[in-house]
Design an enzyme around this catalytic site. Sequence first.
Site, PDB file in Angstrom:
ATOM      1  N   LYS A   1      -4.011 -26.033  10.791  1.00 16.40           N
ATOM      2  CA  LYS A   1      -4.376 -25.646  12.153  1.00 16.40           C
ATOM      3  C   LYS A   1      -5.727 -24.932  12.181  1.00 16.40           C
ATOM      4  O   LYS A   1      -6.473 -25.049  13.171  1.00 16.40           O
ATOM      5  CB  LYS A   1      -3.284 -24.772  12.763  1.00 16.40           C
ATOM      6  CG  LYS A   1      -2.004 -25.535  13.083  1.00 16.40           C
ATOM      7  CD  LYS A   1      -2.251 -26.677  14.068  1.00 16.40           C
ATOM      8  CE  LYS A   1      -0.973 -27.386  14.450  1.00 16.40           C
ATOM      9  NZ  LYS A   1      -1.209 -28.485  15.424  1.00 16.40           N
TER      10      LYS A   1
ATOM     11  N   TYR B   1       0.760 -25.514   7.070  1.00 14.69           N
ATOM     12  CA  TYR B   1       0.603 -25.541   8.529  1.00 14.69           C
ATOM     13  C   TYR B   1      -0.559 -24.644   8.954  1.00 14.69           C
ATOM     14  O   TYR B   1      -1.426 -25.052   9.747  1.00 14.69           O
ATOM     15  CB  TYR B   1       1.896 -25.066   9.185  1.00 14.69           C
ATOM     16  CG  TYR B   1       1.844 -25.047  10.698  1.00 14.69           C
ATOM     17  CD1 TYR B   1       2.048 -26.209  11.434  1.00 14.69           C
ATOM     18  CD2 TYR B   1       1.592 -23.860  11.390  1.00 14.69           C
ATOM     19  CE1 TYR B   1       1.997 -26.195  12.826  1.00 14.69           C
ATOM     20  CE2 TYR B   1       1.542 -23.838  12.778  1.00 14.69           C
ATOM     21  CZ  TYR B   1       1.746 -25.004  13.485  1.00 14.69           C
ATOM     22  OH  TYR B   1       1.688 -24.992  14.853  1.00 14.69           O
TER      23      TYR B   1
END
Length: 540
Positions: free
Chosen positions: A450, A446
Site C-alpha cells: 500500500k 500489505y
Amino acid sequence: MPHFPETSIRTLVENLKKAHEIACHNTAVPEALQYYLQKAVDETRKLNFCSATPSINRTASSMDNHLTVPFSETETKINGEQLTCTREGQFHRMLVRMLGAKRVLAIGALKVPCLLAMAEVIPDDGSIIVYALQPYFGQSNQEAFDFSPHGNKIRTKTGPITDSLKELAAVGEDFDIIFIDADQKNPAESYRFVMENHLLRMDGLLCIENVLMKGWGYLENTADENVLDVKTLNQVINSDPHTEQVVLPVQGGLMLVRRSLMHIEQEDLPRGVMKDEVFEGHRGRRILDRLQLEGKVAYVTGGGQGIGRAFCHALGEAGAKVAVVDLVPAKAEAVACELSLKGIKSIAIAADITLPGDVQKMLDTILTKWGTVHIACNNAGINMNSPSEDTSLEEWDQTFNVNLRGLFLCCQAAGRIMLNQGYGKIINTASMASLIVPHPQKQLAYNASKAGVVKLTQTLGTEWIDRGVRVNCISPGIVDTPLIHSEELKPLVQRWLDDIPAGRLARVTDLQAAVIYLASEASDYMTGHNLVIEGGQSLW
C-alpha cells in the site's frame, strides 16, 4: 366566487353495489351477470389505492376538501376529489423525491393525502410544517396522521400567517420546498416574505397552487377579492428578475418558481458586489453541479463487495455509467443488478487484474459498450496477515501481484486511453497502512504494497497532469465489513477502537463522497494526493 364541484363517482359506486345486491337475491339473473357485477364491485375497492402510497392507501377524502378518514373495506368513501387528491399526492411525492427534500413548508391548506404522500418519502429527520389562517384539520385528520407511520413528521399551526413566518425567519429556518396557496387573502405578501427572508433555500422550489383559479384569474372585469389577489401575486412573481417560473395545469394551476441569476446584470447589482465566476459558478456551474458525473464512464475493480460496491453505487448515483469489475463473476453481476434496479447504466465484468490480458479485455469491453472510459477506480486488493519472520515468498508475491502489480496494469492501460483523449481521473485505493504501521495485526506485505500504491500514485500524478489526467488515491482506515466480524478478527476490534479518536470503525459510506470528489471536475487541480479517511487513527 362560484364553486366548481369535482365530478363525483360516489353515486356510481353506490348504484353498482345496489345492483349487485339485487342480482344476488334474484334467481332469474344469469350467473354470468352476477359474476361480472361482483368483479365490478371488487374493482371499486381498488380505487382508493390509486396513489400507490401506503399511508394514502389507508385514507379516503370526503367532500369537504379536507376531511380524511381511515379506510375501511366495509365503509369506503370514494369520490372524484379523492381520486384527484391521490393523483396529486403522487405528484407531490415525486417533487420531494426529485429534490431530495427534507424540509417542506405549506402556507395555506394543503390536502391531507398530499401531506402524507410527501411525509412518506421525507427522511426521518425531515419535517413538514403547515401554516393556515384557520383550523382545517378535524379529528379524523389527526386519526389519519396517527394511522400513518409517517404522520409524526407533519406539524400544523393556525393563526396569522405573517406572524408565523416571522417566527421562522427569526430563528433562521429554511426549506427545500415551500407551497403557497394562492386562494387565500393577500398571497403576494407571503411570497415577498418568503423570498426576502430567504425561507426558501438557494436551490429550493416554490410551488404556488391555484394560480389559474380555473380561468377566473384571466377575467378582465372582476371585483372578486380572491381573483384580484391572485392577479396581484402573478404580477409580483412575473416582475421579479431574480426568479424563473413555469405554470403547470394541475388542479387550479401550479406555478413552480426557482431563483435565477440569468437576468441579473452587473449594473443592477449593489455597489461592491461582483458578478464573477465565484458568484455565478465556475463556467456557470455551481459547486454541486461540478460534482455531477453525467456522461462519464467509470469502472471499479473489486466492485463486487465492500468498498468497491460502495464506490459503484456512489459513482452511479452521481450520474456515471459503471462497469463493475470483480474476480468472482457472480459478485460483479449482483452489484450490476443493484445499480440497474436504481436506473443506473451498468455492466458486470469478470477479470483477474494481475493478468495483462484480462485487464485489456476489461477495457475493450467498456470501450465496445460505451466508447471510452473517464474514471478508473482501482480498488481491488488483498490482505494476508502473518508475522514478518513467517511471511512466505508466496504470500509476498500474491499480495504485491494484486495490490501493486494489478493496480499498475490498470493504471497504465486506462491511462493510455485517457492520455489519448486528453482527460481522465484515476483513483487508487491505498490504505492508512501507507502512513503508519497498524497494530496489533502483523501485515508486512500489505503495508509495503500500500505504501507502493501511494508512491505510484504520486509519480503518475505528476507525470500526467499536464496531459489532462489526474491520479489520486484514497487511504481508508479500518473499514467495518463482514470480514471484520469473523471469529478470527473479533478479538482485535476493541484494540482498534481504542486507537481511533472517532471511536468507531469506518463505514463504506464514509468513503463515497471522497471518490465522487476525486472523480469530478471539482478536483481538477488535485493530483498525486493521498486522501486519508481514518477517523484520526494515524494521528495517534
